[in-house]
Motif scaffolding. Sequence first.
Motif, mmCIF file in Angstrom:
data_model
loop_
_atom_site.group_PDB
_atom_site.id
_atom_site.type_symbol
_atom_site.label_atom_id
_atom_site.label_comp_id
_atom_site.label_asym_id
_atom_site.label_seq_id
_atom_site.Cartn_x
_atom_site.Cartn_y
_atom_site.Cartn_z
ATOM 1 N N ILE A 1 0.864 -1.186 0.000
ATOM 2 C CA ILE A 1 0.000 0.000 0.000
ATOM 3 C C ILE A 1 0.898 1.232 0.000
ATOM 4 O O ILE A 1 1.914 1.275 0.705
ATOM 5 C CB ILE A 1 -0.926 0.000 1.249
ATOM 6 C CG1 ILE A 1 -1.820 -1.248 1.232
ATOM 7 C CG2 ILE A 1 -1.737 1.279 1.312
ATOM 8 C CD1 ILE A 1 -2.855 -1.327 2.358
ATOM 9 N N ARG A 2 0.551 2.215 -0.811
ATOM 10 C CA ARG A 2 1.373 3.443 -0.867
ATOM 11 C C ARG A 2 1.296 4.213 0.444
ATOM 12 O O ARG A 2 0.249 4.245 1.091
ATOM 13 C CB ARG A 2 0.845 4.367 -1.963
ATOM 14 C CG ARG A 2 1.432 4.120 -3.309
ATOM 15 C CD ARG A 2 0.734 4.984 -4.308
ATOM 16 N NE ARG A 2 -0.714 4.831 -4.175
ATOM 17 C CZ ARG A 2 -1.601 5.749 -4.515
ATOM 18 N NH1 ARG A 2 -1.219 6.905 -4.977
ATOM 19 N NH2 ARG A 2 -2.897 5.516 -4.379
ATOM 20 N N SER A 3 2.404 4.871 0.764
ATOM 21 C CA SER A 3 2.422 5.665 1.995
ATOM 22 C C SER A 3 2.000 7.095 1.665
ATOM 23 O O SER A 3 2.823 7.973 1.464
ATOM 24 C CB SER A 3 3.820 5.653 2.604
ATOM 25 O OG SER A 3 4.806 5.814 1.607
ATOM 26 N N THR A 4 0.682 7.267 1.572
ATOM 27 C CA THR A 4 0.187 8.604 1.218
ATOM 28 C C THR A 4 -0.885 9.074 2.201
ATOM 29 O O THR A 4 -1.785 9.811 1.824
ATOM 30 C CB THR A 4 -0.407 8.610 -0.209
ATOM 31 O OG1 THR A 4 -1.266 7.473 -0.339
ATOM 32 C CG2 THR A 4 0.647 8.553 -1.278
ATOM 33 N N GLY A 5 -0.799 8.633 3.453
ATOM 34 C CA GLY A 5 -1.772 9.096 4.439
ATOM 35 C C GLY A 5 -2.446 7.913 5.108
ATOM 36 O O GLY A 5 -2.113 6.762 4.825
ATOM 37 N N HIS A 6 -3.374 8.210 5.989
ATOM 38 C CA HIS A 6 -4.051 7.138 6.726
ATOM 39 C C HIS A 6 -4.814 6.207 5.782
ATOM 40 O O HIS A 6 -5.224 6.609 4.696
ATOM 41 C CB HIS A 6 -5.039 7.745 7.731
ATOM 42 C CG HIS A 6 -4.357 8.457 8.857
ATOM 43 N ND1 HIS A 6 -3.702 7.788 9.861
ATOM 44 C CD2 HIS A 6 -4.206 9.773 9.125
ATOM 45 C CE1 HIS A 6 -3.186 8.667 10.715
ATOM 46 N NE2 HIS A 6 -3.468 9.884 10.274
ATOM 47 N N SER B 1 5.047 6.285 -3.764
ATOM 48 C CA SER B 1 4.461 7.552 -3.287
ATOM 49 C C SER B 1 5.257 8.767 -3.777
ATOM 50 O O SER B 1 4.783 9.894 -3.704
ATOM 51 C CB SER B 1 4.363 7.562 -1.761
ATOM 52 O OG SER B 1 5.628 7.850 -1.190
ATOM 53 N N LEU B 2 6.455 8.535 -4.308
ATOM 54 C CA LEU B 2 7.282 9.663 -4.758
ATOM 55 C C LEU B 2 6.767 10.337 -6.032
ATOM 56 O O LEU B 2 7.217 11.435 -6.374
ATOM 57 C CB LEU B 2 8.731 9.191 -4.991
ATOM 58 C CG LEU B 2 9.550 8.922 -3.728
ATOM 59 C CD1 LEU B 2 10.891 8.298 -4.091
ATOM 60 C CD2 LEU B 2 9.773 10.211 -2.945
ATOM 61 N N THR B 3 5.839 9.695 -6.732
ATOM 62 C CA THR B 3 5.345 10.313 -7.979
ATOM 63 C C THR B 3 4.733 11.688 -7.728
ATOM 64 O O THR B 3 4.745 12.535 -8.599
ATOM 65 C CB THR B 3 4.270 9.436 -8.672
ATOM 66 O OG1 THR B 3 3.215 9.214 -7.756
ATOM 67 C CG2 THR B 3 4.846 8.120 -9.158
ATOM 68 N N THR B 4 4.205 11.891 -6.509
ATOM 69 C CA THR B 4 3.563 13.187 -6.228
ATOM 70 C C THR B 4 4.473 14.150 -5.458
ATOM 71 O O THR B 4 4.019 15.174 -4.957
ATOM 72 C CB THR B 4 2.267 12.979 -5.411
ATOM 73 O OG1 THR B 4 2.594 12.176 -4.269
ATOM 74 C CG2 THR B 4 1.208 12.268 -6.216
ATOM 75 N N HIS B 5 5.767 13.795 -5.365
ATOM 76 C CA HIS B 5 6.766 14.660 -4.736
ATOM 77 C C HIS B 5 6.414 15.097 -3.312
ATOM 78 O O HIS B 5 6.310 16.299 -3.034
ATOM 79 C CB HIS B 5 7.015 15.910 -5.594
ATOM 80 C CG HIS B 5 7.432 15.594 -6.996
ATOM 81 N ND1 HIS B 5 7.433 16.525 -8.003
ATOM 82 C CD2 HIS B 5 7.880 14.452 -7.569
ATOM 83 C CE1 HIS B 5 7.841 15.976 -9.137
ATOM 84 N NE2 HIS B 5 8.120 14.701 -8.896
ATOM 85 N N PRO B 6 6.204 14.142 -2.396
ATOM 86 C CA PRO B 6 5.929 14.547 -1.007
ATOM 87 C C PRO B 6 7.128 15.267 -0.398
ATOM 88 O O PRO B 6 8.266 15.016 -0.790
ATOM 89 C CB PRO B 6 5.694 13.204 -0.287
ATOM 90 C CG PRO B 6 6.352 12.174 -1.146
ATOM 91 C CD PRO B 6 6.286 12.689 -2.541
ATOM 92 N N ARG C 1 -5.205 13.329 -16.162
ATOM 93 C CA ARG C 1 -6.349 14.250 -16.195
ATOM 94 C C ARG C 1 -6.487 15.007 -14.875
ATOM 95 O O ARG C 1 -6.740 16.202 -14.859
ATOM 96 C CB ARG C 1 -7.629 13.487 -16.531
ATOM 97 C CG ARG C 1 -7.630 12.999 -17.976
ATOM 98 C CD ARG C 1 -8.860 12.178 -18.305
ATOM 99 N NE ARG C 1 -10.063 12.970 -18.297
ATOM 100 C CZ ARG C 1 -11.222 12.562 -17.792
ATOM 101 N NH1 ARG C 1 -11.311 11.374 -17.245
ATOM 102 N NH2 ARG C 1 -12.265 13.337 -17.825
ATOM 103 N N LEU C 2 -6.257 14.280 -13.780
ATOM 104 C CA LEU C 2 -6.354 14.915 -12.463
ATOM 105 C C LEU C 2 -5.293 16.006 -12.299
ATOM 106 O O LEU C 2 -5.584 17.121 -11.846
ATOM 107 C CB LEU C 2 -6.201 13.855 -11.367
ATOM 108 C CG LEU C 2 -6.484 14.300 -9.945
ATOM 109 C CD1 LEU C 2 -7.962 14.662 -9.778
ATOM 110 C CD2 LEU C 2 -6.117 13.191 -8.949
ATOM 111 N N ALA C 3 -4.054 15.686 -12.728
ATOM 112 C CA ALA C 3 -2.964 16.664 -12.593
ATOM 113 C C ALA C 3 -3.257 17.908 -13.434
ATOM 114 O O ALA C 3 -3.056 19.050 -12.987
ATOM 115 C CB ALA C 3 -1.642 16.032 -13.017
ATOM 116 N N LYS C 4 -3.769 17.695 -14.638
ATOM 117 C CA LYS C 4 -4.087 18.845 -15.501
ATOM 118 C C LYS C 4 -5.242 19.662 -14.897
ATOM 119 O O LYS C 4 -5.219 20.888 -14.911
ATOM 120 C CB LYS C 4 -4.510 18.360 -16.890
ATOM 121 C CG LYS C 4 -3.368 17.843 -17.737
ATOM 122 C CD LYS C 4 -3.917 17.436 -19.091
ATOM 123 C CE LYS C 4 -2.828 16.847 -19.964
ATOM 124 N NZ LYS C 4 -3.371 16.360 -21.242
#
Length: 349
Positions: free
Chosen positions: A8-13, A44-49, A113-116
């Motif tokens: 599971i990605r480490s992107t929050g609870h 999780s690094l794709t979104t540059h935390p 699409r979300l990023a744009k």
Amino acid sequence: MNTVVSGIRSTGHLHLGNYFGALKNFVRIQDIYNCFFFIADLHSLTTHPHPDDFHKSVKIILAEYIAAGLDPEKATIFIQSDVPQVSELYVLLNMLSYKGELERTTSFKDKVRLAKAQARNKPVEEISYDDNNDEGININAGLLTYPTLMAADILIHRADFVPVGKDQEQHLEFARVLARRFNNMYGEEVFPEPRALDFGTGLIKVPGLDGSGKMGKSEGNGIYLYDDEATITKKVKKALTDSGPTEPNAPMPEYIKNLFTLMSLVSDPSTVDYFMEKYNTCTIRYGDMKKQLAEDICKVTLPIKERIDDVYNDDAYLHKVVESGREKARESAAKTLELARKAVGFKVF
Ligand code: TYM
């Protein structure tokens, strides 16, 4: 013994989607299979935390894994970036991952699409995936090759089964393609083809309560294992409903179906039947149904929540878990990588 891998990605609870799609099943099978469960921090690094938040996010998933019942004595629990062999296999598999097939991946298109949409401050429905106008928007190669890294995670332990939710089905199919392609190209049976572990019921999709489809972190509609009773009750109360059906056995709108789907995950079947009967006879009161649903969600999540902080604050214990997981995961990964390197033609001089 069959091997199982999932992460599971480490992107929050963790939310109910993560729990019912993945974690609950991890706990269920840890006694039966040779299990490797990890925290996908590289993904999780794709979104540059921000680096200051990075470690905390990993620790949260670790604590929530254990609070939900994962037992490091039974399963190997580890952090993805602790196993460098994954990254090396990722490089090898990247050579077998074709641009066209990566670009056709649904999750990639959705994320583009979300990023744009976010960059242009517009609703995602108004955004086209292929308008070629992504200057300055974070659509990186890691996002494109995300399924290749996921395949590396799975294949590095030569997994037979992968317990995941419905949203990961296409990625898992790609891992199978890469396993086959590697074996065919290098003439060796290095990788078994991993299969989804769905307990015969099909992979599940936990819906959000805002009528928008799946529950997800980026969808902002999560009910979290870490939420307290008041928060859960408030979130469920806000779920989209209407004034109720006006004729018996009326077709059910999607957002009402979602309420029933969630209820079928947390409540007794007799409770679901009770409200279904009320729906079909036009006597349903959504207020009552939501109250029951919130109570039943709490019955599942509050015992887990109670344990999260204690585990999270026990640094000495978590340190031991991570250290032992790292060792076991590296050992298994090193064996597979050796096979893969040999198959590709690397030789020790
Ligand atoms: P991630 O971190 O988005 O989600 C983790 C797990 O939770 C499941 N899930 C859901 N299941 C049902 N309904 C939902 N609404 C829902 N939301 C999330 C996901 O299906 C997943 O099982 N790429 C993966 C992480 C990963 C991985 C792997 C998984 C990296 N390497 C190797 C398995 C094997 C991901 O982003 O999941």
